[in-house]
Design a protein around this motif. Structure first.
Motif, short mmCIF file in Angstrom:
data_model
loop_
_atom_site.label_atom_id
_atom_site.label_comp_id
_atom_site.label_asym_id
_atom_site.label_seq_id
_atom_site.Cartn_x
_atom_site.Cartn_y
_atom_site.Cartn_z
N SER A 88 47.35 75.87 54.58
CA SER A 88 46.23 75.42 55.26
C SER A 88 45.19 76.32 55.58
O SER A 88 44.85 76.42 56.59
N GLY A 89 44.95 77.21 54.43
CA GLY A 89 43.80 78.11 54.87
C GLY A 89 44.52 79.60 55.42
O GLY A 89 45.78 79.64 55.71
N SER A 127 53.49 76.99 49.08
CA SER A 127 52.54 76.61 48.20
C SER A 127 50.83 76.69 48.67
O SER A 127 50.66 76.29 49.70
N GLY A 128 50.11 77.23 47.89
CA GLY A 128 48.83 77.55 48.37
C GLY A 128 48.15 78.82 47.85
O GLY A 128 48.55 79.67 47.39
N GLY A 129 46.74 78.52 47.04
CA GLY A 129 46.44 79.45 46.01
C GLY A 129 45.36 80.71 46.77
O GLY A 129 45.57 80.66 47.97
N LEU A 130 44.42 81.06 46.31
CA LEU A 130 43.71 82.27 46.55
C LEU A 130 42.25 81.33 47.33
O LEU A 130 41.37 80.97 46.87
N HIS A 131 42.49 81.47 48.67
CA HIS A 131 41.45 80.77 49.60
C HIS A 131 40.25 81.38 49.30
O HIS A 131 39.02 80.66 49.51
N TYR A 132 40.03 82.52 49.39
CA TYR A 132 38.73 83.19 49.21
C TYR A 132 38.44 83.72 47.68
O TYR A 132 37.81 84.56 47.51
N GLU A 158 54.28 79.31 45.16
CA GLU A 158 53.12 78.78 44.02
C GLU A 158 51.81 79.23 44.66
O GLU A 158 51.36 78.81 45.57
N GLY A 159 51.19 80.10 43.90
CA GLY A 159 49.77 80.75 44.40
C GLY A 159 48.56 80.48 43.54
O GLY A 159 47.78 81.18 43.73
N LEU A 160 48.56 79.27 42.88
CA LEU A 160 47.41 79.01 42.21
C LEU A 160 46.53 77.76 42.67
O LEU A 160 45.35 77.70 42.48
N SER A 161 47.42 77.07 43.38
CA SER A 161 46.78 75.42 43.97
C SER A 161 45.53 75.86 44.88
O SER A 161 45.53 76.69 45.73
N ARG A 162 44.66 74.78 44.72
CA ARG A 162 43.35 74.98 45.54
C ARG A 162 43.28 73.57 46.09
O ARG A 162 42.46 73.41 47.28
N THR A 163 43.80 72.38 45.75
CA THR A 163 43.79 71.17 46.29
C THR A 163 45.30 70.56 46.87
O THR A 163 46.43 71.27 46.06
N THR A 164 45.41 69.39 47.45
CA THR A 164 46.89 69.07 47.59
C THR A 164 47.51 68.66 46.29
O THR A 164 48.71 68.76 46.07
N TRP A 165 46.54 67.98 45.41
CA TRP A 165 47.25 67.47 44.09
C TRP A 165 47.53 68.83 43.26
O TRP A 165 48.71 68.49 42.74
N GLU A 166 46.76 69.77 43.48
CA GLU A 166 47.50 71.07 42.73
C GLU A 166 48.64 71.65 43.39
O GLU A 166 49.65 72.34 42.81
N ASN A 167 48.63 71.44 44.73
CA ASN A 167 49.85 71.74 45.49
C ASN A 167 51.13 71.17 44.76
O ASN A 167 52.12 71.74 44.32
N ALA A 168 50.99 69.84 44.35
CA ALA A 168 52.40 69.05 43.96
C ALA A 168 52.20 69.19 42.59
O ALA A 168 53.70 69.50 42.20
N SER A 169 51.43 69.49 41.70
CA SER A 169 51.61 69.56 40.25
C SER A 169 52.05 70.94 39.86
O SER A 169 52.85 70.88 39.03
#
Length: 253
Positions: A88-89, A127-132, A158-169
């Motif tokens: 969440s950021g 799960s969460g990507g590169l916020h900045y 999982e460190g690539l997602s930028r959206t909730t959908w990408e979190n899941a996929s």
């Protein structure tokens, strides 16, 4: 990503309402009636969204999943294969910690995920990507906090997602390799409907584990009818979830 971020801030409160006030000021001489309507809608919207009682009512409509009862925690190992906690950021360069840290909302999720992991013994994915747009990822930061502060080792990041959908996929891509089909999903209660929809859409059986409920008695003076700055932020989050619930089925078929 920057364009999406800018558009989001311009549309969601308080950005959209401030733009409405700006339009009203710009039209004050050309079209006084339209300008007056913009001013009324802008001020009324800001006042309404700044009320804790508005947050409480809106959250009740969005927080569809009940809290996971404590008596169910130990039995999660029979019902699920892994725990997934969504980012969440992050806060940039916090001097107290000497670097980036998960946001307060993320820490709330991590605390709950850690408790569930210790009781159930289930492995954890963050799960969460590169916020900045630069490392470390949210997933890496969360894994560090879980290990150092809660004594829980994260199995997957999982460190690539930028959206909730990408979190899941993206999480699905990692977990399928391990034969994971059933997950305990940890995120905010208001975010859970969109998150659950996304994870079920990519093939998971989901056990919701929501935290951070806002649709509870606000305990504010006068029942929450006095404006509060925090309520504007919370209203914005809830509005974002309402829009996401409508948009996701149209965008991700």
């Amino acid at each position: 990503m920057p364009l999406r971020y800018i558009l989001k801030q311009l549309v969601l409160p308080p950005g959209g309402l401030l733009l409405l006030l700006l339009v009203g000021w710009w039209l004050r001489r050309r079209s006084p009636r339209v300008a007056a309507a913009c001013f009324v809608l802008g001020f009324a919207g800001l006042w309404l969204l700044s009320l804790p009682i508005t947050v409480e009512w809106a959250a009740r409509a969005l927080e569809r999943e009940p809290a996971l009862a404590e008596v169910e925690w130990a039995g999660l190992a029979q019902r699920a294969d892994a725990i997934v906690v969504l980012g969440s950021g992050r806060e940039k360069d916090d001097p107290a910690w000497g670097g980036d840290q998960p946001s307060a909302l993320a820490v709330e999720r991590l605390r709950y995920a850690a408790r569930l992991a210790k009781v159930s013994g289930l492995p954890v994915l963050t799960s969460g990507g590169l916020h900045y747009g630069q490392p470390p990822s949210e997933a890496a930061l969360m894994a560090q906090v879980l290990a150092r502060d809660f004594g829980v080792t994260v199995r997957w990041q999982e460190g690539l997602s930028r959206t909730t959908w990408e979190n899941a996929s993206y999480s699905a891509d990692m977990l399928r390799e391990a034969g994971i089909k059933r997950v305990v999903l940890v995120t905010q209660a208001g975010h859970m409907p969109r998150s659950r929809w996304s994870f079920e859409r990519v093939g998971f059986t989901v056990i919701p584990a929501p935290v951070g409920f806002l649709g509870v008695p606000n305990a504010r003076p006068l029942g929450g009818w006095l404006p509060e700055s925090k309520a504007v932020w919370q209203s914005g989050m809830l509005l974002n979830e309402a829009v996401g619930l409508l948009a996701y089925p149209l965008v991700y078929r």
